[in-house]
Design an enzyme around this catalytic site. Structure first.
Site, PDB file in Angstrom:
ATOM      1  N   LYS A  31       0.831  -1.204   0.000  1.00 13.28           N
ATOM      2  CA  LYS A  31       0.000   0.000   0.000  1.00 13.28           C
ATOM      3  C   LYS A  31       0.872   1.264   0.000  1.00 13.28           C
ATOM      4  O   LYS A  31       0.577   2.233  -0.701  1.00 13.28           O
ATOM      5  CB  LYS A  31      -0.921  -0.027   1.235  1.00 13.28           C
ATOM      6  N   LYS A  42     -12.555  -6.231  -3.058  1.00 12.47           N
ATOM      7  CA  LYS A  42     -13.820  -5.514  -2.962  1.00 12.47           C
ATOM      8  C   LYS A  42     -13.952  -4.423  -4.026  1.00 12.47           C
ATOM      9  O   LYS A  42     -15.021  -3.908  -4.263  1.00 12.47           O
ATOM     10  CB  LYS A  42     -13.996  -4.908  -1.575  1.00 12.47           C
ATOM     11  N   LYS A 100      -6.762 -11.588  -7.027  1.00 14.61           N
ATOM     12  CA  LYS A 100      -7.889 -11.965  -6.177  1.00 14.61           C
ATOM     13  C   LYS A 100      -9.117 -11.078  -6.436  1.00 14.61           C
ATOM     14  O   LYS A 100      -8.969  -9.907  -6.777  1.00 14.61           O
ATOM     15  CB  LYS A 100      -7.383 -11.820  -4.732  1.00 14.61           C
TER      16      LYS A 100
END
Ligand code: TRP
Length: 348
Positions: A112, A200, A197
């Site tokens: 991040k 969200k 993956k």
């Protein structure tokens, strides 16, 4: 009885990946076999840029969906992290046991920082201390097992280290937990980018099936999933990640296995149709139950209130013990214990 703790972050609408990777296992297995706590970790949802109204909405929605997906408040404890103060109380103690180097080594943090840094942005301090709060979540309940995806294994490993270190320094206080890989879980990949993956969010949402997407939206997303350059339906993850992902989703929905489902479907089109139908069959009762629960917000609120009470009753004494062990003076401890303290000038 084994105690299980897991958490889900309300940072986006919940997806098929959340459902097949975690939520379904919690409802189908964990809540029946273990003393289970499932927590909507709203404080963790503030470690990245957030909008207050959206965080509130997503927290409520996550709770409603967990119940819709089959978590039964008679069998397990469902609650919101910020409703139980023990998480932040213990998190600070974890910060006093961990080192900054340990925190900076976490992959999720490093990634991040790199992606935000590339855009000239900084990250919140709470993103760095995220694992201390996560350790507190787990240790406050004396959890034995933490069912998580492999992306969270490193955080659970750090939790174990902190528990062991605390116990060695200050006396046995915490159960040392272990990460478990859910038994009936599938690792669902993004339909547009099957090597990453199904998180969200992505740029368009086209590769993500949200649990509350309309049925025709779900059908469209699955039919438009990227497949591979071959034409044969075979289950080979490295060579045909798109097809393999669809086969795994289909297998997870129907209880079959991906290899043999590959033999049954002779075209990509047929595979996509079958997968879309299987996903819809699985999700339609969840969506129906979600709708019912939305019509009864008082019920969900009651479940969360009761969940927080049950959670607090477990966490409170454990965190109090940790406070004593680490040397914090209990409030109101002057009268009784004071006499036993050495004279002031003898205190080093
Ligand atoms: N970090 C986890 C995730 O991103 C969420 C989480 C927070 C969690 N606290 C937890 C998971 C405690 C398991 C146990 O998915």
């Amino acid at each position: 009885m084994t105690r299980v703790f897991s958490g889900i972050k309300p940072t986006g609408h919940l997806t098929l990946g959340n459902y097949l990777g975690a939520m379904r296992q919690w409802g189908a297995v964990d809540q029946h076999q273990a003393d289970s706590l499932f927590c909507i970790v709203d404080l963790h949802g503030m470690t990245v840029d957030h909008d207050p109204a959206r965080l509130r909405r997503l927290t409520r929605q996550a709770a409603t969906l967990l119940l819709a997906a089959g978590l039964d408040p008679e069998l397990c404890t469902v609650f919101v992290q910020s409703h139980v103060d023990e998480h932040t109380r213990l998190s600070y103690l974890m910060e006093c046991v961990a080192t900054d180097g340990e925190m900076r080594r976490m992959i999720q943090y490093k990634e991040k920082v790199a992606s935000e840094g590339a855009r000239g942005r900084s990250v919140r301090l709470s993103l760095l201390t995220y694992p201390a709060l996560m350790a507190a979540d787990i240790l406050a309940y004396g959890a034995d097992e933490v069912p998580v995806g492999d992306d969270q294994a490193q955080h659970v490993e750090l939790t174990r280290d902190l528990a062991v270190r605390f116990n060695q320094r200050y006396g046995h206080t915490f159960v040392v937990p272990k990460a478990t890989v859910p038994k009936v879980a599938a690792r669902v990949m993004n339909l547009q980018d099957p090597t990453s993956k199904m998180g969200k969010s992505d740029d368009s949402g086209a590769g993500i099936v949200y649990l509350l997407d309309e049925p025709d939206v779900i059908r469209k997303k699955i039919v438009r999933a990227v497949t591979d350059s071959g034409r044969e339906v075979v289950y080979v993850r490295e060579e045909q990640p798109g097809v393999a992902n669809l086969l795994e989703i289909l297998a997870a929905c129907t209880g079959g296995n991906p290899e043999s489902l590959g033999i049954v479907h002779d075209s990509y089109g047929a595979l996509k149709q079958a997968t879309a139908e299987a996903v819809l069959d699985m999700l339609s009762p969840v969506q129906a139950r979600h709708k019912e629960l939305c019509a009864d917000p008082g019920y969900v609120e009651g479940v969360l209130r009761h969940g927080a009470e049950k959670a607090r009753a477990i966490a409170r004494p454990i965190v109090d013990t940790a406070y004593r062990a680490i040397g914090l003076l209990p409030p109101g401890a002057f009268s009784g214990a004071a006499a036993a303290e050495p004279a002031l000038n003898a205190v080093r």
